[in-house]
Motif scaffolding. Sequence first.
Motif, short mmCIF file in Angstrom:
data_model
loop_
_atom_site.label_atom_id
_atom_site.label_comp_id
_atom_site.label_asym_id
_atom_site.label_seq_id
_atom_site.Cartn_x
_atom_site.Cartn_y
_atom_site.Cartn_z
N LEU A 1 -9.83 -8.54 -8.66
CA LEU A 1 -11.16 -9.18 -8.71
C LEU A 1 -11.98 -8.67 -9.89
O LEU A 1 -12.73 -9.43 -10.50
CB LEU A 1 -11.89 -8.96 -7.38
CG LEU A 1 -11.25 -9.70 -6.20
CD1 LEU A 1 -11.84 -9.25 -4.88
CD2 LEU A 1 -11.42 -11.22 -6.36
N VAL B 1 -10.67 -10.56 -12.94
CA VAL B 1 -11.07 -11.98 -13.00
C VAL B 1 -12.56 -12.14 -13.30
O VAL B 1 -12.96 -13.04 -14.04
CB VAL B 1 -10.71 -12.70 -11.67
CG1 VAL B 1 -11.28 -14.11 -11.63
CG2 VAL B 1 -9.20 -12.72 -11.48
N THR B 2 -13.38 -11.28 -12.70
CA THR B 2 -14.84 -11.47 -12.81
C THR B 2 -15.46 -10.70 -13.96
O THR B 2 -16.58 -11.02 -14.38
CB THR B 2 -15.54 -10.99 -11.52
OG1 THR B 2 -15.32 -9.56 -11.39
CG2 THR B 2 -15.02 -11.70 -10.28
N ALA C 1 -16.58 -7.84 -13.55
CA ALA C 1 -17.62 -7.02 -12.90
C ALA C 1 -16.98 -5.77 -12.29
O ALA C 1 -16.03 -5.88 -11.51
CB ALA C 1 -18.31 -7.83 -11.81
N LEU D 1 -17.17 -3.76 -9.78
CA LEU D 1 -17.78 -3.63 -8.45
C LEU D 1 -16.71 -3.35 -7.41
O LEU D 1 -15.53 -3.58 -7.63
CB LEU D 1 -18.47 -4.95 -8.07
CG LEU D 1 -19.55 -5.48 -9.02
CD1 LEU D 1 -20.01 -6.84 -8.54
CD2 LEU D 1 -20.71 -4.50 -9.09
N PHE E 1 -15.49 -5.02 -4.18
CA PHE E 1 -15.64 -6.41 -3.72
C PHE E 1 -15.41 -6.60 -2.23
O PHE E 1 -15.52 -7.71 -1.74
CB PHE E 1 -14.71 -7.33 -4.51
CG PHE E 1 -15.24 -7.66 -5.88
CD1 PHE E 1 -16.19 -8.65 -6.04
CD2 PHE E 1 -14.80 -6.98 -7.00
CE1 PHE E 1 -16.69 -8.96 -7.29
CE2 PHE E 1 -15.29 -7.28 -8.26
CZ PHE E 1 -16.24 -8.26 -8.41
#
Lengths: 162, 162
Positions: B101, B104-105, B107, B109, B111
């Motif tokens: 994730l 892909v983003t 970010a 973070l 998730f």
Amino acid sequence: MTEIARLIAANEGYAAARANVADARPGRRLAVVTCMDARIDVFAVLGLHLGEAHVIRNAGGRVTDDVLRSLAISSHLLGVDTVAVMQHTKCGLAGVSDEELREVTGADLGFYPIAHHATALREDIDVLTRTPYLAPIRVVAGFVYDVESGEIDDVVRWERPT
Amino acid sequence: MTEIARLIAANEGYAAARANVADARPGRRLAVVTCMDARIDVFAVLGLHLGEAHVIRNAGGRVTDDVLRSLAISSHLLGVDTVAVMQHTKCGLAGVSDEELREVTGADLGFYPIAHHATALREDIDVLTRTPYLAPIRVVAGFVYDVESGEIDDVVRWERPT
């Protein structure tokens, strides 16, 4: 008609429907961020149908870190490019302070209280639009929903400069 | 009949209605925590009517810090004592990793990805029920909603010992 205009037009009709939807990608490429308040039926208020929009809700409808996390998924994985942030009248977070909320709840947290809806919406939309990893989001609107009349007031609009 | 049983019974009928409601306190003293997924009409899925329940939604329907903040308001200010946490099949956070994730983003973070719904629900309900400032919450249930059949599976139940 833009997605935001569709929200406002649909609100005048205030109708909801349902259907089975296989695709996880919101059909209108839309996410709505709003309050957990029990008096808000988001689909009905905004004329949304099943499969059309992500719905993110918390106390106040504030753009917290968790909302940014959710929108990272919405925008990068599921095609969302438009966000409506909808606060509402008679909100429990309006007109109170963090100190008062800490006293009442016993929780040492930042509660995102709302002094003025227009200011809070502008602050929240600033946070959202300045988050680098949310670049796929092109359009953001800030609404205030009147829980008594059922109407939305269109307070802030933002489009990403091209 | 408990609030949780009412949710399950109402789900068999799968109907929603609306009315004007003045009181901000959820009539059924209930909060629902669920995913932002576009295929979930919470009121319709759980047979909730306007004014009956807080609705808190984020990516995955996970019990994040922001959900705890919201439930502090729900429970201490607005009388909520029962919480339903509802994850769902075909969730975008199921079967992926934080690393994927982040890639892909863009970010950096956490998730809250979901490896197994039953495990994630138990973990989330543990977090919720062990949060000291959420002592007014007496009953918690964990559901998995099937976005294809429209049915909910009743996975976890918890009641605060008296």
